[in-house]
Write an enzyme that holds these catalytic residues in place. Structure first.
Site, PDB file in Angstrom:
ATOM      1  N   PHE A  41     -11.324  -7.927  13.894  1.00 14.00           N
ATOM      2  CA  PHE A  41     -10.289  -8.369  12.973  1.00 14.00           C
ATOM      3  C   PHE A  41      -9.943  -7.247  11.979  1.00 14.00           C
ATOM      4  O   PHE A  41     -10.823  -6.660  11.363  1.00 14.00           O
ATOM      5  CB  PHE A  41     -10.779  -9.603  12.206  1.00 14.00           C
ATOM      6  CG  PHE A  41      -9.795 -10.066  11.169  1.00 14.00           C
ATOM      7  CD1 PHE A  41      -8.532 -10.518  11.541  1.00 14.00           C
ATOM      8  CD2 PHE A  41     -10.116 -10.024   9.828  1.00 14.00           C
ATOM      9  CE1 PHE A  41      -7.610 -10.922  10.587  1.00 14.00           C
ATOM     10  CE2 PHE A  41      -9.200 -10.436   8.863  1.00 14.00           C
ATOM     11  CZ  PHE A  41      -7.948 -10.886   9.244  1.00 14.00           C
ATOM     12  N   GLN A  42      -8.665  -6.944  11.866  1.00 14.88           N
ATOM     13  CA  GLN A  42      -8.144  -5.892  10.983  1.00 14.88           C
ATOM     14  C   GLN A  42      -8.778  -4.540  11.254  1.00 14.88           C
ATOM     15  O   GLN A  42      -9.007  -3.754  10.340  1.00 14.88           O
ATOM     16  CB  GLN A  42      -8.306  -6.297   9.512  1.00 14.88           C
ATOM     17  CG  GLN A  42      -7.474  -7.533   9.194  1.00 14.88           C
ATOM     18  CD  GLN A  42      -7.215  -7.724   7.728  1.00 14.88           C
ATOM     19  OE1 GLN A  42      -8.092  -7.477   6.908  1.00 14.88           O
ATOM     20  NE2 GLN A  42      -6.019  -8.164   7.396  1.00 14.88           N
TER      21      GLN A  42
ATOM     22  N   LYS B 138     -17.578  -1.259   6.403  1.00 18.33           N
ATOM     23  CA  LYS B 138     -18.083  -2.205   5.410  1.00 18.33           C
ATOM     24  C   LYS B 138     -19.611  -2.154   5.295  1.00 18.33           C
ATOM     25  O   LYS B 138     -20.157  -2.257   4.193  1.00 18.33           O
ATOM     26  CB  LYS B 138     -17.631  -3.613   5.789  1.00 18.33           C
ATOM     27  CG  LYS B 138     -17.830  -4.611   4.665  1.00 18.33           C
ATOM     28  CD  LYS B 138     -17.118  -5.928   4.936  1.00 18.33           C
ATOM     29  CE  LYS B 138     -17.320  -6.873   3.747  1.00 18.33           C
ATOM     30  NZ  LYS B 138     -16.641  -8.156   3.953  1.00 18.33           N
TER      31      LYS B 138
ATOM     32  N   GLU C 109       0.811  -1.221   0.000  1.00 19.44           N
ATOM     33  CA  GLU C 109       0.000   0.000   0.000  1.00 19.44           C
ATOM     34  C   GLU C 109       0.846   1.274   0.000  1.00 19.44           C
ATOM     35  O   GLU C 109       0.407   2.320  -0.480  1.00 19.44           O
ATOM     36  CB  GLU C 109      -0.970   0.003   1.184  1.00 19.44           C
ATOM     37  CG  GLU C 109      -2.109  -1.016   1.055  1.00 19.44           C
ATOM     38  CD  GLU C 109      -1.739  -2.414   1.536  1.00 19.44           C
ATOM     39  OE1 GLU C 109      -0.552  -2.654   1.840  1.00 19.44           O
ATOM     40  OE2 GLU C 109      -2.646  -3.266   1.620  1.00 19.44           O
TER      41      GLU C 109
ATOM     42  N   MET D 169      24.524   9.243   1.207  1.00 19.64           N
ATOM     43  CA  MET D 169      24.237  10.481   1.921  1.00 19.64           C
ATOM     44  C   MET D 169      24.559  10.335   3.410  1.00 19.64           C
ATOM     45  O   MET D 169      25.104  11.247   4.027  1.00 19.64           O
ATOM     46  CB  MET D 169      22.766  10.850   1.721  1.00 19.64           C
ATOM     47  CG  MET D 169      22.379  12.209   2.230  1.00 19.64           C
ATOM     48  SD  MET D 169      23.364  13.516   1.500  1.00 19.64           S
ATOM     49  CE  MET D 169      22.315  14.069   0.166  1.00 19.64           C
TER      50      MET D 169
HETATM   51  C1  LIG Z   1      18.367  14.653   1.143  1.00 17.79           C
HETATM   52  C2  LIG Z   1      17.618  15.924   0.892  1.00 17.79           C
HETATM   53  C3  LIG Z   1      18.301  17.097   0.640  1.00 17.79           C
HETATM   54  C4  LIG Z   1      17.621  18.269   0.338  1.00 17.79           C
HETATM   55  N1  LIG Z   1      18.348  19.370  -0.028  1.00 17.79           N
HETATM   56  C5  LIG Z   1      17.681  20.435  -0.544  1.00 17.79           C
HETATM   57  C6  LIG Z   1      18.396  21.515  -1.135  1.00 17.79           C
HETATM   58  O1  LIG Z   1      19.617  21.545  -1.208  1.00 17.79           O
HETATM   59  N2  LIG Z   1      17.681  22.531  -1.662  1.00 17.79           N
HETATM   60  C7  LIG Z   1      16.306  22.538  -1.638  1.00 17.79           C
HETATM   61  O2  LIG Z   1      15.716  23.469  -2.169  1.00 17.79           O
HETATM   62  N3  LIG Z   1      15.630  21.551  -1.059  1.00 17.79           N
HETATM   63  C8  LIG Z   1      16.271  20.490  -0.537  1.00 17.79           C
HETATM   64  N4  LIG Z   1      15.540  19.455  -0.014  1.00 17.79           N
HETATM   65  C9  LIG Z   1      14.068  19.555   0.023  1.00 17.79           C
HETATM   66  C10 LIG Z   1      13.614  20.284   1.266  1.00 17.79           C
HETATM   67  O3  LIG Z   1      13.631  19.387   2.374  1.00 17.79           O
HETATM   68  C11 LIG Z   1      12.167  20.823   1.100  1.00 17.79           C
HETATM   69  O4  LIG Z   1      11.303  19.788   0.733  1.00 17.79           O
HETATM   70  C12 LIG Z   1      12.062  21.879   0.025  1.00 17.79           C
HETATM   71  O5  LIG Z   1      13.135  22.794   0.094  1.00 17.79           O
HETATM   72  C13 LIG Z   1      10.752  22.622   0.175  1.00 17.79           C
HETATM   73  O6  LIG Z   1      10.427  23.270  -1.007  1.00 17.79           O
HETATM   74  P1  LIG Z   1       9.513  24.546  -1.071  1.00 17.79           P
HETATM   75  O7  LIG Z   1      10.000  25.595  -0.134  1.00 17.79           O
HETATM   76  O8  LIG Z   1       9.388  24.897  -2.488  1.00 17.79           O
HETATM   77  O9  LIG Z   1       8.133  24.113  -0.421  1.00 17.79           O
HETATM   78  P2  LIG Z   1       7.023  23.037  -0.745  1.00 17.79           P
HETATM   79  O10 LIG Z   1       7.141  21.955   0.248  1.00 17.79           O
HETATM   80  O11 LIG Z   1       6.927  22.669  -2.167  1.00 17.79           O
HETATM   81  O12 LIG Z   1       5.768  23.896  -0.293  1.00 17.79           O
HETATM   82  C14 LIG Z   1       5.118  24.740  -1.174  1.00 17.79           C
HETATM   83  C15 LIG Z   1       4.761  26.063  -0.521  1.00 17.79           C
HETATM   84  O13 LIG Z   1       3.946  26.757  -1.447  1.00 17.79           O
HETATM   85  C16 LIG Z   1       2.664  26.971  -0.917  1.00 17.79           C
HETATM   86  N5  LIG Z   1       1.672  26.725  -1.950  1.00 17.79           N
HETATM   87  C17 LIG Z   1       1.112  25.558  -2.318  1.00 17.79           C
HETATM   88  N6  LIG Z   1       0.244  25.734  -3.319  1.00 17.79           N
HETATM   89  C18 LIG Z   1       0.272  27.048  -3.600  1.00 17.79           C
HETATM   90  C19 LIG Z   1      -0.418  27.859  -4.544  1.00 17.79           C
HETATM   91  N7  LIG Z   1      -1.287  27.350  -5.427  1.00 17.79           N
HETATM   92  N8  LIG Z   1      -0.154  29.174  -4.546  1.00 17.79           N
HETATM   93  C20 LIG Z   1       0.718  29.723  -3.652  1.00 17.79           C
HETATM   94  N9  LIG Z   1       1.400  29.010  -2.761  1.00 17.79           N
HETATM   95  C21 LIG Z   1       1.173  27.682  -2.726  1.00 17.79           C
HETATM   96  C22 LIG Z   1       2.522  26.054   0.260  1.00 17.79           C
HETATM   97  O14 LIG Z   1       1.655  26.609   1.214  1.00 17.79           O
HETATM   98  C23 LIG Z   1       3.961  25.917   0.750  1.00 17.79           C
HETATM   99  O15 LIG Z   1       4.289  26.942   1.661  1.00 17.79           O
HETATM  100  C24 LIG Z   1      16.216  18.286   0.337  1.00 17.79           C
HETATM  101  C25 LIG Z   1      15.509  17.121   0.643  1.00 17.79           C
HETATM  102  C26 LIG Z   1      16.195  15.938   0.897  1.00 17.79           C
HETATM  103  C27 LIG Z   1      15.409  14.702   1.168  1.00 17.79           C
HETATM  104  C1  LIG Z   2      12.644   5.615   4.802  1.00 16.59           C
HETATM  105  C2  LIG Z   2      13.922   6.301   5.099  1.00 16.59           C
HETATM  106  N1  LIG Z   2      14.792   5.778   6.002  1.00 16.59           N
HETATM  107  C3  LIG Z   2      15.968   6.396   6.258  1.00 16.59           C
HETATM  108  C4  LIG Z   2      16.300   7.569   5.636  1.00 16.59           C
HETATM  109  C5  LIG Z   2      17.622   8.266   5.943  1.00 16.59           C
HETATM  110  N2  LIG Z   2      18.472   8.307   4.742  1.00 16.59           N
HETATM  111  C6  LIG Z   2      18.554   9.388   3.956  1.00 16.59           C
HETATM  112  S1  LIG Z   2      19.529   9.184   2.626  1.00 16.59           S
HETATM  113  C7  LIG Z   2      19.886   7.589   3.072  1.00 16.59           C
HETATM  114  C8  LIG Z   2      20.789   6.731   2.231  1.00 16.59           C
HETATM  115  C9  LIG Z   2      20.290   6.503   0.873  1.00 16.59           C
HETATM  116  O1  LIG Z   2      21.131   5.588   0.240  1.00 16.59           O
HETATM  117  P1  LIG Z   2      20.987   5.267  -1.327  1.00 16.59           P
HETATM  118  O2  LIG Z   2      19.580   5.030  -1.668  1.00 16.59           O
HETATM  119  O3  LIG Z   2      21.936   4.185  -1.679  1.00 16.59           O
HETATM  120  O4  LIG Z   2      21.397   6.636  -2.006  1.00 16.59           O
HETATM  121  P2  LIG Z   2      22.824   7.393  -2.104  1.00 16.59           P
HETATM  122  O5  LIG Z   2      22.835   8.405  -1.011  1.00 16.59           O
HETATM  123  O6  LIG Z   2      23.909   6.384  -1.945  1.00 16.59           O
HETATM  124  O7  LIG Z   2      22.798   8.020  -3.442  1.00 16.59           O
HETATM  125  C10 LIG Z   2      19.237   7.275   4.269  1.00 16.59           C
HETATM  126  C11 LIG Z   2      19.367   5.985   4.965  1.00 16.59           C
HETATM  127  C12 LIG Z   2      15.355   8.089   4.725  1.00 16.59           C
HETATM  128  N3  LIG Z   2      15.566   9.249   4.085  1.00 16.59           N
HETATM  129  N4  LIG Z   2      14.196   7.435   4.462  1.00 16.59           N
END
Ligand SMILES: Cc1cc2nc3c(=O)[nH]c(=O)nc-3n(C[C@H](O)[C@H](O)[C@H](O)COP(=O)(O)OP(=O)(O)OC[C@H]3O[C@@H](n4cnc5c(N)ncnc54)[C@H](O)[C@@H]3O)c2cc1C
Ligand SMILES: Cc1ncc(C[n+]2csc(CCOP(=O)(O)OP(=O)(O)O)c2C)c(N)n1
Lengths: 184, 589
Positions: B114-115, B164, B52, B486
């Site tokens: 159940f469930q 259900k 799911e 990472m």
């Molecule tokens: C490993 C990792 C590394 C990351 N590194 C980076 C990085 O280096 N740089 C980066 O940018 N991000 C990075 N992120 C992502 C980061 O965590 C956030 O998800 C991201 O920066 C949020 O984007 P955003 O501010 O555009 O907001 P979003 O989460 O896209 O939110 C959208 C915003 O717009 C508003 N909104 C929605 N619909 C509308 C509409 N119709 N009109 C007006 N407003 C609206 C919402 O209210 C909200 O405030 C990383 C994520 C991971 C997993």
């Molecule tokens: C469900 C979940 N568990 C743990 C993490 C923490 N986490 C972030 S990046 C990462 C490693 C990802 O490894 P891989 O998919 O091999 O990507 P790489 O960084 O090597 O490109 C982990 C464990 C996560 N983001 N999501």
């Protein structure tokens, strides 16, 4: 540039709060539907906000709307967020920060059970009279008082009753309303 | 006009009335009446998933790539709890989903049947809204209101829990109009305040070092918002950067594009944010991956913030001009007001700013040292980008979470919105493969690629079976570094290179695995053979699992370590982060 590089030891930046927390009374008008209180209270717990007092009851039966009064301690910045987050909940109609909107009337009701004999009973009744508390139940060994007023007055009454045989207290939590002609 | 039917039939009918064509689901006891109703119609196609969580990510990919609402159907108990990760992911990234969960019959609720699980309780904090429908009379209204709430305002996931007996019950189906829906309290503000828009444009007209900081909100607001953004950028001549979530809203091929900003953003984007005098935030939420240390975040700028969610305003960073409204409408108004005040881009006034930006660009912060012996992950993505561009197809990219995700954001370039699907807010490993399946369902003729890591992809690997079943030719491009790269990078940075459980042991043979599933497997470890192997993947008409064996210890740079201001970015050339921190780390041991 990279000379500044220090391990921060955290995936997040940590900031220290500079603003002081204030006590505010919020009033929230909601649709009275299953789960609405859980939504409001859950928002406080999930985001780490405090609830000092909570009062809920349906106030508009025809529209099935309830009014929730919440007393919370927070910094002005967090208070602004709490208000906006509450407004974001689907069944929330309005949120007012009564403390910010000027002087409001605040009342609470408490029931106190006081048990005792002899001299203490006389003193208990004398104090109750001074605080305009009503006797709503009496036995040869106990009274139940009903008192209404500002929370501070109730606090004071409870403090005075404590050495006189206070057995238990129940409080309704705060009900609050603004002064003047305007509604919510 | 009311029509009599069962609750299960109402579900199908309301989905059809809301324009739903595909639904991602998995059956179970409590959901059987809905499945039975589904069996007897052919308007909605059901995609049978393998878990799911996969269904929720598929629906997210479907929604993000089409702008429509994604729909999920799961059974009670474990079906519902398995969906929780995807619901949370959708909430964090503002993705519209309607998730129908079946529930035990009303008379058994609360009896540990159940469930049975408390689905509305469990999902209350990971949905925009949720319902338990106990009466058949409420069902048509709830079904329609759920779509309205999921897709309007700040989009998000909505759960409808249907016992259900309610699925079996007979009732009158009707299509309520919006005004008669239950929640009069729910009225998102679409139009920005004109006074605020005027003030914002005046501020822009006086700007000397402006920057557009755009985000996922522009994507949420639909293609019109991207168009208006392009127009406003052209009109003003201002530089544009975007968050991870907003990539594609502004074309990467446009000279005004600075690249992504934030923790792994470009030097020019981050320094422009740090040094700007006017910051125009359009639909971004000042996430901590962007701001770094708040007290050092863009200290000298005045800030304009356009967001549809009032609670996004001043949540993290206080702004000077907040504008609450839909990005598309506000941007269009900004264009109109700007035109009424000036017909000149501020080319001359901001020329010194562009000179400064060009100096930062010259640093080439996305540069890396290539190799003739091992495949560099950045190189692999560059080659993938070139090869897929040459296909002349519409290209959609999804990712897992980790270094490969950031490299994809840096080195794959997007000129259109809705082409980039990634888990930003929750950072859910295992998002990319099912999301790709969802995208391919919506766009059968497009080229859909999941840029993956070998660790992430194993979290929802089984959905390759879904791809095979429905003949969805998704390409899974695994950058296999045998590391949770990472995590390994952070351990180098912060924990003295003590690699606690951050390596991928006992990896499957991905080629054999693909074949076992009935898909195609490809493997490559030689840079010289990479192009041919990519071609082999792209030419195959069916799902492919491509095991790209890459450099094991490459760092993802540039990087702003958390807790640092934007101008303390680690650049690729100077950074041997392992050795810098190693010494400090050793002292700590
Ligand atoms: C490993 C990792 C590394 C990351 N590194 C980076 C990085 O280096 N740089 C980066 O940018 N991000 C990075 N992120 C992502 C980061 O965590 C956030 O998800 C991201 O920066 C949020 O984007 P955003 O501010 O555009 O907001 P979003 O989460 O896209 O939110 C959208 C915003 O717009 C508003 N909104 C929605 N619909 C509308 C509409 N119709 N009109 C007006 N407003 C609206 C919402 O209210 C909200 O405030 C990383 C994520 C991971 C997993
Ligand atoms: C469900 C979940 N568990 C743990 C993490 C923490 N986490 C972030 S990046 C990462 C490693 C990802 O490894 P891989 O998919 O091999 O990507 P790489 O960084 O090597 O490109 C982990 C464990 C996560 N983001 N999501």
């Amino acid at each position: 540039m990279n000379a500044h590089l220090q391990p921060t030891g955290s995936a997040y930046f940590l900031t220290t709060e500079t603003q002081a927390a204030e006590r505010h009374t919020l009033t929230v008008l909601v649709d009275n539907e299953p789960g609405v209180l859980a939504r409001v209270v859950g928002l406080f717990s999930a985001r780490g906000y405090n609830i000092d007092s909570l009062t809920v009851s349906e106030t508009e039966h025809d529209k099935h709307r309830s009014r929730i009064t919440i007393v919370t301690m927070a910094t002005p910045k967090v208070l602004a967020q709490i208000k906006l987050q509450l407004e974001r909940l689907v069944p929330v109609h309005k949120v007012h920060d009564l403390t910010a909107e000027g002087e409001s009337l605040e009342r609470e009701l408490a029931l106190l059970k006081v048990a005792g004999k002899g001299e203490n009973r006389v003193e208990t009744l004398r104090l109750a009279d001074a605080f305009r508390a009503q006797v709503v139940d009496a036995s040869t060994e106990s009274f139940v008082f009903e008192i209404t007023g500002k929370p501070a007055k109730i606090d004071q009454f409870i403090t005075l009753m404590a050495p006189l045989g206070l057995v238990e207290v129940v409080r309704t939590g705060l009900a609050a309303i603004t002064r003047g002609p305007e509604g919510m | 006009m009311a029509e009599q039917m069962t609750g299960a039939e109402m579900v199908i009918r309301a989905l059809t009335d809301n324009g739903v064509e595909h639904i991602f689901g998995y059956p179970g006891g409590a959901a059987l009446p809905i499945y039975d109703a589904m069996f007897q119609q052919d308007k909605i196609q059901h995609i049978l998933v393998r878990h799911e969580q996969g269904a929720t990510h598929m629906a997210e990919g479907y929604a993000r790539s089409t702008g429509k609402c994604g729909v999920v159907l799961v059974t009670s108990g474990p079906g519902a709890t398995n969906a929780v990760t995807g619901l949370t992911d959708a909430l964090m990234d503002s993705i519209p989903l309607v998730c129908i969960t079946a529930q035990v019959p009303t008379n058994l609720i609360g009896s540990d049947a159940f469930q049975e699980c408390d689905t509305v309780g469990i999902t209350r904090s990971c949905t925009k809204y949720n319902y338990l429908v106990k009466r058949i009379e409420d069902l048509p209204r709830v079904l329609h209101e759920a779509f309205l709430i999921a897709t309007t305002g700040r989009p998000g996931p909505v759960v409808i829990d249907i016992p259900k007996d309610v699925q079996f019950a007979l009732g009158n189906y009707y299509q309520p109009d919006v005004e008669t829906l239950r929640h009069q309290s729910y009225r998102p503000q679409m139009d920005g305040d004109l006074g605020a828009i005027e003030a914002a444009v005046d501020m822009m007209l006086r700007a000397e070092r402006p920057v557009f900081y755009t985000g996922g909100g522009v994507i949420n607001a639909g293609p019109e918002a991207s168009e208006a953004l392009r127009e406003l950028a052209e009109l003003t001549g201002f530089p544009v950067t975007s968050t991870l979530m907003g990539l594609g809203a502004f074309p990467a091929s446009n000279p005004q594009w600075l690249g992504m900003l934030g923790m792994h953003g470009t030097y020019e984007a981050n320094l422009a944010m740090h040094d700007c005098d006017v910051m125009i935030n359009i639909g971004a939420r000042f996430d901590d991956r962007i701001t770094g240390r708040i007290d050092a975040f863009s200290p000298g700028s005045r800030k304009i913030h356009v967001d549809i969610d009032p609670s996004s305003i001043n949540k993290v960073v206080p702004v000077d001009i907040p504008i609450i409204g839909d990005c598309a409408r506000v941007l269009r108004e900004m264009v109109r007001v700007y035109r009424s005040k000036s017909n000149q881009p501020r080319t001359e006034a901001i020329a010194p700013w562009w000179e400064q930006i060009d100096e930062w660009r010259a640093v080439n912060s996305l540069g890396y040292k290539n190799s003739t012996t091992t495949i560099k992950p950045q190189y692999a993505i560059e080659r993938l980008y070139e090869a897929s561009k040459a296909q002349g197809k519409d290209v959609y990219i999804t990712t897992e979470v980790g270094q490969h995700q950031m490299w994809a954001a840096q080195h794959f370039h997007f000129d259109q919105p809705n082409r980039w699907m990634t888990s930003g807010g929750l950072g859910t490993m295992g998002y990319g493969l099912p999301a790709a399946v969802g995208v391919q369902v919506a766009h059968p003729d497009a080229l859909v690629i999941d840029i993956a890591g070998e660790a992430s992809v194993q979290m929802t690997m089984q959905e390759i079976s879904t791809a095979v079943q429905y003949r969805l030719p998704v390409k899974i491009f695994i950058l296999n570094n045998e590391r949770m790269g990472m995590v390994r990078q952070w351990q180098d940075l912060l924990h003295g290179s003590r690699y606690a459980h951050s390596y991928s042991e006992s990896l499957p043979d991905f080629v054999k695995l693909a074949e076992a599933y009935g898909a195609k497997g490809v493997r490559c470890d030689n840079p010289a053979e990479l192009d041919a192997a990519i071609a082999e993947m792209l030419d195959y008409d069916g799902p492919v699992l491509f095991d790209v064996v890459v450099e094991k210890d490459e760092n993802c740079l540039p990087m702003i370590p958390s807790g640092k201001p934007h101008n303390e970015i680690i650049l690729p050339d100077t950074a041997n982060i392992g050795s810098i921190i190693d010494e400090k780390g050793r002292q700590l041991v």
